[in-house]
Design an enzyme around this catalytic site. Structure first.
Site, PDB file in Angstrom:
ATOM      1  N   CYS A  60     -18.525  25.637  -1.760  1.00 58.62           N
ATOM      2  CA  CYS A  60     -19.417  25.746  -0.600  1.00 58.62           C
ATOM      3  C   CYS A  60     -18.582  25.488   0.652  1.00 58.62           C
ATOM      4  CB  CYS A  60     -20.611  24.798  -0.722  1.00 58.62           C
ATOM      5  SG  CYS A  60     -20.194  23.045  -0.655  1.00 58.62           S
ATOM      6  N   ALA A  61     -19.169  24.919   1.680  1.00 56.98           N
ATOM      7  CA  ALA A  61     -18.409  24.669   2.907  1.00 56.98           C
ATOM      8  C   ALA A  61     -17.452  23.494   2.749  1.00 56.98           C
ATOM      9  CB  ALA A  61     -19.351  24.427   4.081  1.00 56.98           C
TER      10      ALA A  61
END
Length: 107
Positions: A60-61
């Protein structure tokens, strides 16, 4: 939960086995070539896209959403590894990314 750093992951030949759980607009801005986008918001509806017969790496981020998805998949018997630091860690390690919208990112 098993995890891996972006640097270690980049040395493996697993591009098609990286699942990016960021939202479509996030992936359209920056992504790892060959990664598959299954947004966390649509993950349960698209879980059949996650291969059961190979190790998958969830990104993800920064690692929070991917950790949640990794735990979810692990509890269901998937061979799954969380990517510590996410795409931000990937970029900070100086690893290659793609930028801009692509047909895959618009799914």
């Amino acid at each position: 939960m098993e995890s891996i750093t972006p640097a270690v992951l980049s040395a493996l030949d697993v591009a098609g086995s990286i699942i990016d759980v960021r939202e479509v607009d996030e992936v359209a801005g920056v992504r790892i070539a060959g990664s598959v986008n299954i947004p966390m918001s649509a993950f349960i509806d698209r879980i059949e896209e996650v291969p059961l017969d190979e190790t998958v790496y969830v990104l993800c981020a920064v690692g929070g959403r991917s950790a949640q998805v990794t735990t979810y998949l692990d509890q269901r018997g998937y061979d799954v590894v969380n990517v510590d630091g996410g795409i931000i860690g990937w970029e900070r390690a100086g690893l290659a990314v793609e930028r801009g919208s692509t047909p895959e990112a618009a799914q």
